[in-house]
Design a protein around this motif. Structure first.
Motif, PDB file in Angstrom:
ATOM      1  N   ILE A  37       0.825  -0.965  -0.107  1.00  0.00           N
ATOM      2  CA  ILE A  37       0.112   0.075   0.062  1.00  0.00           C
ATOM      3  C   ILE A  37       0.639   1.157  -0.048  1.00  0.00           C
ATOM      4  O   ILE A  37       1.298   1.524   0.965  1.00  0.00           O
ATOM      5  N   GLY A  38       0.838   1.973  -1.097  1.00  0.00           N
ATOM      6  CA  GLY A  38       1.924   2.997  -1.366  1.00  0.00           C
ATOM      7  C   GLY A  38       3.233   2.802  -1.551  1.00  0.00           C
ATOM      8  O   GLY A  38       4.135   3.832  -1.500  1.00  0.00           O
ATOM      9  N   ASN A  39       3.582   1.413  -1.608  1.00  0.00           N
ATOM     10  CA  ASN A  39       4.951   1.164  -1.838  1.00  0.00           C
ATOM     11  C   ASN A  39       6.092   1.733  -0.684  1.00  0.00           C
ATOM     12  O   ASN A  39       7.159   2.268  -1.081  1.00  0.00           O
ATOM     13  N   ARG A  40       5.598   1.834   0.610  1.00  0.00           N
ATOM     14  CA  ARG A  40       6.346   2.274   1.561  1.00  0.00           C
ATOM     15  C   ARG A  40       5.755   1.896   3.131  1.00  0.00           C
ATOM     16  O   ARG A  40       4.561   1.694   3.001  1.00  0.00           O
ATOM     17  N   LEU A  41       6.551   2.030   4.127  1.00  0.00           N
ATOM     18  CA  LEU A  41       6.111   1.951   5.391  1.00  0.00           C
ATOM     19  C   LEU A  41       5.928   3.260   6.003  1.00  0.00           C
ATOM     20  O   LEU A  41       7.213   3.912   6.149  1.00  0.00           O
ATOM     21  N   ASN A  42       5.065   3.969   6.341  1.00  0.00           N
ATOM     22  CA  ASN A  42       4.923   5.005   6.855  1.00  0.00           C
ATOM     23  C   ASN A  42       4.664   4.931   8.712  1.00  0.00           C
ATOM     24  O   ASN A  42       5.108   3.885   9.015  1.00  0.00           O
ATOM     25  N   ARG A  43       4.588   5.956   9.380  1.00  0.00           N
ATOM     26  CA  ARG A  43       4.562   5.968  10.627  1.00  0.00           C
ATOM     27  C   ARG A  43       3.118   5.270  10.996  1.00  0.00           C
ATOM     28  O   ARG A  43       3.390   4.566  12.128  1.00  0.00           O
ATOM     29  N   GLU A  44       2.145   5.465  10.330  1.00  0.00           N
ATOM     30  CA  GLU A  44       0.962   4.616  10.723  1.00  0.00           C
ATOM     31  C   GLU A  44       1.237   3.104  10.719  1.00  0.00           C
ATOM     32  O   GLU A  44       0.852   2.337  11.649  1.00  0.00           O
ATOM     33  N   ASP A  45       1.970   2.662   9.786  1.00  0.00           N
ATOM     34  CA  ASP A  45       2.373   1.282   9.423  1.00  0.00           C
ATOM     35  C   ASP A  45       3.351   0.770  10.691  1.00  0.00           C
ATOM     36  O   ASP A  45       3.199  -0.309  11.283  1.00  0.00           O
ATOM     37  N   GLY A  46       4.323   1.694  11.200  1.00  0.00           N
ATOM     38  CA  GLY A  46       5.034   1.473  12.083  1.00  0.00           C
ATOM     39  C   GLY A  46       4.493   1.269  13.273  1.00  0.00           C
ATOM     40  O   GLY A  46       4.435   0.239  14.248  1.00  0.00           O
ATOM     41  N   MET A  47       3.322   1.937  13.710  1.00  0.00           N
ATOM     42  CA  MET A  47       2.541   1.784  15.032  1.00  0.00           C
ATOM     43  C   MET A  47       1.833   0.588  14.832  1.00  0.00           C
ATOM     44  O   MET A  47       1.443  -0.060  15.690  1.00  0.00           O
ATOM     45  N   ILE A  48       1.264   0.089  13.673  1.00  0.00           N
ATOM     46  CA  ILE A  48       0.446  -1.103  13.649  1.00  0.00           C
ATOM     47  C   ILE A  48       1.446  -2.361  13.911  1.00  0.00           C
ATOM     48  O   ILE A  48       1.191  -3.280  14.740  1.00  0.00           O
ATOM     49  N   LEU A  49       2.677  -2.280  13.425  1.00  0.00           N
ATOM     50  CA  LEU A  49       3.840  -3.253  13.645  1.00  0.00           C
ATOM     51  C   LEU A  49       4.153  -3.195  14.962  1.00  0.00           C
ATOM     52  O   LEU A  49       4.086  -4.506  15.590  1.00  0.00           O
ATOM     53  N   LEU A  50       4.117  -2.260  15.627  1.00  0.00           N
ATOM     54  CA  LEU A  50       4.671  -2.209  17.251  1.00  0.00           C
ATOM     55  C   LEU A  50       3.347  -2.526  17.984  1.00  0.00           C
ATOM     56  O   LEU A  50       3.586  -3.226  19.106  1.00  0.00           O
ATOM     57  N   ALA A  51       2.060  -2.537  17.649  1.00  0.00           N
ATOM     58  CA  ALA A  51       0.929  -2.875  18.151  1.00  0.00           C
ATOM     59  C   ALA A  51       1.182  -4.472  18.221  1.00  0.00           C
ATOM     60  O   ALA A  51       0.625  -4.986  19.230  1.00  0.00           O
ATOM     61  N   PHE A  52       1.316  -5.035  17.029  1.00  0.00           N
ATOM     62  CA  PHE A  52       1.427  -6.467  17.109  1.00  0.00           C
ATOM     63  C   PHE A  52       2.468  -6.972  17.923  1.00  0.00           C
ATOM     64  O   PHE A  52       2.554  -8.037  18.623  1.00  0.00           O
ATOM     65  N   PHE A  53       3.583  -6.101  17.968  1.00  0.00           N
ATOM     66  CA  PHE A  53       4.799  -6.599  19.235  1.00  0.00           C
ATOM     67  C   PHE A  53       4.236  -6.550  20.470  1.00  0.00           C
ATOM     68  O   PHE A  53       4.549  -7.283  21.262  1.00  0.00           O
ATOM     69  N   GLY A  54       3.490  -5.570  20.675  1.00  0.00           N
ATOM     70  CA  GLY A  54       2.717  -5.424  22.249  1.00  0.00           C
ATOM     71  C   GLY A  54       1.947  -6.805  22.327  1.00  0.00           C
ATOM     72  O   GLY A  54       2.187  -7.132  23.517  1.00  0.00           O
ATOM     73  N   LEU A  55       1.123  -7.233  21.382  1.00  0.00           N
ATOM     74  CA  LEU A  55       0.427  -8.346  21.595  1.00  0.00           C
ATOM     75  C   LEU A  55       1.514  -9.746  21.912  1.00  0.00           C
ATOM     76  O   LEU A  55       1.073 -10.409  22.712  1.00  0.00           O
TER      77      LEU A  55
END
Length: 307
Positions: free
Chosen positions: A121-139
């Motif tokens: 999506i958008g051919n990049r990882l933005n801050r929102e994507d980073g927050m999603i990945l970190l949320a998975f890390f929290g889980l």
């Protein structure tokens, strides 16, 4: 060229000794504080051996070298499963924890797919994507807390190192791992660059291999010491840290990391690697040697393909 070869060999030496010390220290830390070896492998050892990936990817993201940042992580995850578990699985009949088979391997499959979707999506990882990945890390971290409460603890060994010696071993281990990785990456990277290889290929091969050497050495040493939980847990935990914490943190701090379409193929290979691993775990929760051999062959084919 000669100096770079020296750096490469010296890096290997540091990694071997560093991994040996780190496995010993982590094992005794687990016994002293009654922490399951699986949890130690999924956290302390995984985070420690992922330190080189973190250093390379975060630094690369800051200098806008996204091919190196993404390639290092995806390449490391592929190497971790196909090459490292392939080698260790041939050397030793690895025992895989039931929780690893039922929860952690499928979790790696899911987060790798999530990474590909977010990157596409958008051919990049933005801050929102980073927050999603970190949320998975929290889980994942919550899962580890629950796992540590349920996991059965083996009886404490009679000859457990003192706390001071254990901490010293951990410090020496992680220092050797990080130092050895840097020497290895520098030496191998210069050799590869002199041959005119692209940054993507360097990231997926030379740099990924260099940053995965701690996982290789740690897993081999753990297997030789019959700490299968530490060996397999280290690999799975490292792959989780690589995607969720390192790329999540990099995207959050840097704001944007380019994700080229060609990384989709590499991501699919990473998913296939986890599926092969999952498929060749026997009913008694051991990685079949034929499966380990197939994984090693698949990596050789993949290496030839990207070169």
């Amino acid at each position: 060229m000669g100096f770079n070869i020296f750096l490469l060999l010296f890096g290997f030496l540091c990694l071997i000794k560093g991994a040996d010390y780190f496995v010993e220290g982590a094992s005794h830390l687990a016994m002293r504080f009654h922490i399951p070896q699986l949890v130690i492998g999924l956290t302390i050892v995984a985070f420690g051996t992922s330190a080189p990936e973190a250093a390379i990817s975060i630094t690369s993201a800051f200098v806008n070298s996204s091919d190196l940042a993404i390639g290092n992580i995806i390449g490391s995850n592929i190497i971790n499963v196909l090459l490292i578990l392939g080698i260790v699985g041939i050397l030793s009949s690895l025992k895989v924890k039931e929780t690893t088979y039922r929860y952690e391997i499928p979790f790696v499959l899911i987060i790798t797919l999530v990474l590909l979707i977010l990157g596409k999506i958008g051919n990049r990882l933005n801050r929102e994507d980073g927050m999603i990945l970190l949320a998975f890390f929290g889980l994942f971290f919550i899962y580890l807390i629950m796992l540590s409460k349920k996991e059965e603890i083996a009886e404490e060994a009679v000859n457990v190192h003192s706390l001071g010696k254990t901490i010293w071993l951990l410090i020496l281990g992680i220092g050797g791992i990080i130092l050895g990785s840097q020497f290895t990456i520098k030496g191998a990277g210069q050799i590869a660059l002199s041959l005119g290889v692209s940054k993507r290929v360097i990231g997926l091969t030379v740099v990924a291999f260099g940053t995965s050497l701690p996982e290789l050495m740690t897993s081999v040493m753990a297997a030789l010491k019959h700490n299968d939980d530490l060996s397999v847990g280290n690999i799975i935990g490292s792959n989780i840290f690589n995607i969720l914490f390192i790329l999540g943190f990099s995207a959050l701090v840097c704001g944007s990391i380019g994700f080229a379409d060609r990384f989709i193929i590499d991501g699919i290979v990473a998913i296939v690697a986890m599926m092969v691993l999952y498929a060749f775990i026997s009913k008694d929760n051991r990685l079949r040697r034929c499966g380990a051999f197939l994984m090693l062959v698949l990596y050789i084919v993949y290496f030839i393909f990207i070169m």
